[in-house]
Design a protein around this motif. Sequence first.
Motif, PDB file in Angstrom:
ATOM      1  N   ALA A  67       0.823  -1.204   0.000  1.00  0.00           N
ATOM      2  CA  ALA A  67       0.000   0.000   0.000  1.00  0.00           C
ATOM      3  C   ALA A  67       0.862   1.261   0.000  1.00  0.00           C
ATOM      4  CB  ALA A  67      -0.939   0.001   1.207  1.00  0.00           C
ATOM      5  N   LEU A  68       1.949   1.248   0.752  1.00  0.00           N
ATOM      6  CA  LEU A  68       2.835   2.413   0.808  1.00  0.00           C
ATOM      7  C   LEU A  68       3.410   2.753  -0.559  1.00  0.00           C
ATOM      8  CD1 LEU A  68       4.787   1.731   4.126  1.00  0.00           C
ATOM      9  CD2 LEU A  68       3.058   3.493   3.732  1.00  0.00           C
ATOM     10  N   GLU A  77       4.348  10.940   4.299  1.00  0.00           N
ATOM     11  CA  GLU A  77       4.717  11.715   5.493  1.00  0.00           C
ATOM     12  C   GLU A  77       3.650  11.575   6.571  1.00  0.00           C
ATOM     13  OE1 GLU A  77       6.885  13.892   8.113  1.00  0.00           O
ATOM     14  OE2 GLU A  77       7.537  13.115   6.185  1.00  0.00           O
ATOM     15  N   ARG A  78       2.388  11.658   6.187  1.00  0.00           N
ATOM     16  CA  ARG A  78       1.285  11.496   7.145  1.00  0.00           C
ATOM     17  C   ARG A  78       1.305  10.103   7.775  1.00  0.00           C
ATOM     18  NH1 ARG A  78      -1.471  13.924   2.831  1.00  0.00           N
ATOM     19  NH2 ARG A  78      -1.877  16.117   3.217  1.00  0.00           N
ATOM     20  N   VAL A  79       1.516   9.099   6.951  1.00  0.00           N
ATOM     21  CA  VAL A  79       1.565   7.727   7.456  1.00  0.00           C
ATOM     22  C   VAL A  79       2.721   7.568   8.433  1.00  0.00           C
ATOM     23  CG1 VAL A  79       1.954   5.314   6.827  1.00  0.00           C
ATOM     24  CG2 VAL A  79       0.395   6.710   5.473  1.00  0.00           C
ATOM     25  N   LEU A  86       1.800   5.709  16.979  1.00  0.00           N
ATOM     26  CA  LEU A  86       1.412   4.397  17.494  1.00  0.00           C
ATOM     27  C   LEU A  86       2.538   3.777  18.317  1.00  0.00           C
ATOM     28  CD1 LEU A  86      -0.440   2.847  14.424  1.00  0.00           C
ATOM     29  CD2 LEU A  86      -1.418   3.316  16.682  1.00  0.00           C
ATOM     30  N   VAL A  87       3.747   3.866  17.818  1.00  0.00           N
ATOM     31  CA  VAL A  87       4.900   3.311  18.527  1.00  0.00           C
ATOM     32  C   VAL A  87       5.090   4.030  19.854  1.00  0.00           C
ATOM     33  CG1 VAL A  87       7.418   3.045  18.476  1.00  0.00           C
ATOM     34  CG2 VAL A  87       6.036   2.476  16.462  1.00  0.00           C
TER      35      VAL A  87
END
Length: 92
Positions: A67-68, A77-79, A86-87
């Motif tokens: 997907a990336l 950049e948003r991802v 999350l980390v």
Amino acid sequence: MSNAEVARRAGLSERRYGNYVSGRREPDLATLVKIASVLATTPNDLLASSTSATPSGELAKQRTFAALAALRADDLERVSIMVEALVAAKRV
């Protein structure tokens, strides 16, 4: 990337692609190559993933990388920011 998007990018109908995903039908070599290209992988990897068990975490990584590959730089950049958040949340 959704199945509908993969189908569209590979020039297939959603129904036809759905048959391949579900295992009801098998694509010919040319179609397999198109699908692999859209998913940023190889036909061998697609065939191997359908014939052998892949740990769920590994499968999630493969799907994420595929997907990336379809994203623009600003979306990447948003991802990246979301993944880093999350980390960081897991560390707390």
